[in-house]
Write a protein that holds these residues in place. Structure first.
Motif, mmCIF file in Angstrom:
data_model
loop_
_atom_site.group_PDB
_atom_site.id
_atom_site.type_symbol
_atom_site.label_atom_id
_atom_site.label_comp_id
_atom_site.label_asym_id
_atom_site.label_seq_id
_atom_site.Cartn_x
_atom_site.Cartn_y
_atom_site.Cartn_z
ATOM 1 N N MET A 35 0.829 -1.217 0.000
ATOM 2 C CA MET A 35 0.000 0.000 0.000
ATOM 3 C C MET A 35 0.857 1.258 0.000
ATOM 4 S SD MET A 35 -3.429 -0.793 2.237
ATOM 5 C CE MET A 35 -2.609 -1.232 3.778
ATOM 6 N N ILE A 36 1.975 1.242 0.738
ATOM 7 C CA ILE A 36 2.862 2.401 0.723
ATOM 8 C C ILE A 36 3.479 2.568 -0.662
ATOM 9 C CG2 ILE A 36 5.012 3.357 1.652
ATOM 10 C CD1 ILE A 36 4.329 2.008 4.328
ATOM 11 N N LEU A 37 3.957 1.461 -1.230
ATOM 12 C CA LEU A 37 4.584 1.514 -2.553
ATOM 13 C C LEU A 37 3.592 1.999 -3.615
ATOM 14 C CD1 LEU A 37 6.477 -1.906 -2.479
ATOM 15 C CD2 LEU A 37 7.494 0.353 -2.177
ATOM 16 N N GLU A 38 2.392 1.473 -3.580
ATOM 17 C CA GLU A 38 1.413 1.830 -4.603
ATOM 18 C C GLU A 38 0.832 3.227 -4.367
ATOM 19 O OE1 GLU A 38 -1.237 -1.509 -5.423
ATOM 20 O OE2 GLU A 38 0.476 -2.895 -5.303
ATOM 21 N N ILE A 81 8.548 1.656 -10.213
ATOM 22 C CA ILE A 81 8.457 0.712 -9.095
ATOM 23 C C ILE A 81 9.738 0.758 -8.257
ATOM 24 C CG2 ILE A 81 8.275 -1.736 -8.479
ATOM 25 C CD1 ILE A 81 6.529 -2.057 -11.034
ATOM 26 N N HIS A 82 10.886 0.832 -8.917
ATOM 27 C CA HIS A 82 12.163 0.971 -8.199
ATOM 28 C C HIS A 82 12.166 2.243 -7.357
ATOM 29 C CE1 HIS A 82 15.131 -2.151 -9.185
ATOM 30 N NE2 HIS A 82 14.470 -2.321 -10.322
ATOM 31 N N LYS A 83 11.691 3.348 -7.917
ATOM 32 C CA LYS A 83 11.642 4.609 -7.166
ATOM 33 C C LYS A 83 10.752 4.476 -5.934
ATOM 34 C CE LYS A 83 11.249 8.617 -9.041
ATOM 35 N NZ LYS A 83 10.702 9.736 -9.859
ATOM 36 N N ALA A 84 9.665 3.730 -6.062
ATOM 37 C CA ALA A 84 8.764 3.535 -4.926
ATOM 38 C C ALA A 84 9.485 2.796 -3.801
ATOM 39 C CB ALA A 84 7.524 2.756 -5.375
ATOM 40 N N PHE A 85 10.249 1.754 -4.149
ATOM 41 C CA PHE A 85 11.006 1.030 -3.144
ATOM 42 C C PHE A 85 12.080 1.924 -2.512
ATOM 43 C CE2 PHE A 85 9.353 -2.971 -4.968
ATOM 44 C CZ PHE A 85 9.163 -3.710 -3.806
#
Length: 355
Positions: free
Chosen positions: A267-270, A346-350
């Motif tokens: 949820m944090i990543l998305e 997606i990498h930036k989210a992590f």
């Protein structure tokens, strides 16, 4: 708590649920009653159920080994065999007494045994009360890939007895909170706001939140049982969350995550992806990240972990025409389905999560 009516069944609460069970489980309707439990619910929950279960139908207990690792076809085969050996027929009834694994697997077994027998879910964890037992999804994992094999068929009833929550460790309670937080984020900002000060909530507050969470999920499912449209909203946090959960289940060097622990990260990543796509304000994203991080411990990931997690996304059951589909937030309490995100994002989210 007031009964919640779903499409073809109802969700009953506490003592009223046992009254309904007594009226349903009669010898003129069912030849035999099979209660599916795991090692934990057999010890901690089955005695309470049997003390409250008034029926003249013969009862057999089928016990599973506990844990997501056992939610597979091999376990189903064992249960199908046990049902056959114990004389189950098309007029038998299955009661699934347990958490998400028992609800998912037990429902799938019922849907496929002799082309389908009736089943009732009696969830014993917070997660299964607000999520797994509701909505008619039944299934098992394929290897370490979550919920790849399954069927949508609703139970005859769901009985929610909050007494069972007293048997849970704290990490299991937190795991269930993840799905409740999700319901607020995708559907109801006022509901989300109630979780900002968890320490101020008492038992009555929790019961009311459970009831409202079930109502939110039921409202969404009732519009779209087979997940062609709005039901996809319930997948918020699950595209990456399921990939994380599968990876930690597969890698023997990792500590297996509870479902809610993985979904909290998802949820944090998305939410970050939602922000970067211009759907969510930075203020909203920071609020979401703070509230979830205050409840769940941070999970560490290496660069190698990230590559393997991203590789698992292609197996997500929501994908269409080879493209990874996300349900993203367009504000707290609002959702946008069928969104895409490239690997760089997606990498930036992590990266942001790990800061």
């Amino acid at each position: 708590m007031q009964t919640i009516d779903a499409t073809n069944y109802s969700v009953y609460f506490d003592s009223s649920g046992y009254e309904i069970l007594a009226s349903m489980l009669v010898p003129t309707q069912y030849s035999k009653l099979f209660i599916i439990v795991d090692e934990n619910t057999s010890e901690h929950c089955l005695p309470h159920l049997l003390n409250n279960l008034a029926t003249e139908v013969a009862i057999e207990i089928i016990e599973l080994e506990a844990g997501e690792i056992n939610k597979n076809i091999a376990t189903c085969t064992e249960v199908w065999g046990a049902l056959s050996d114990l004389g189950a027929d098309r007029k038998s009834m299955i009661l699934n007494l347990g958490g998400g694994v028992v609800s998912d697997l037990g429902g799938f077994v019922a849907c496929t045994f002799k082309r389908g027998i009736d089943f009732i879910n009696i969830p014993t964890t917070l997660l299964s009360m607000v999520d797994a037992s509701i909505g008619g999804k039944n299934g098992v994992d394929l290897g370490n890939l979550k919920n790849q094999i399954g069927i949508i068929r609703e139970p005859k009833a769901v009985v929610v007895d909050t007494h069972f929550l007293s048997t849970l460790p704290q990490n299991e309670m937190r795991s269930g909170l993840a799905e409740m937080l999700k319901h607020g984020l995708i559907f109801d900002k006022a509901y989300w706001d109630k979780f900002k000060n968890l320490k101020d909530l008492d038992t009555d507050d929790l019961n009311a939140l459970i009831h409202q969470s079930i109502q939110i999920k039921n409202n969404i499912v009732s519009e779209d049982l087979t997940e062609q449209g709005i039901r996809k909203a319930l997948n918020f946090g699950h595209t990456l969350g399921h990939a994380i959960e599968s990876y930690f289940l597969e890698d023997e060097t990792k500590t297996t995550l509870l479902h809610g622990e993985a979904i909290a990260v998802g949820m944090i990543l998305e939410s970050y992806i939602s922000k970067e796509k211009g759907l969510l304000t930075n203020e909203e994203y920071q609020e979401i990240k703070y509230v979830i991080s205050d409840i769940f411990e941070r999970i560490d990931f290496t660069e190698s972990d990230l590559e393997k997690i991203i590789e698992l996304l292609i197996y997500d059951k929501k994908n269409e025409f080879g493209k990874v589909q996300f349900a993203l937030l367009s504000g707290i309490g609002e959702i946008k389905i069928n969104e895409e995100a490239d690997n760089a994002l997606i990498h930036k989210a992590f990266e942001d999560y790990l800061q």
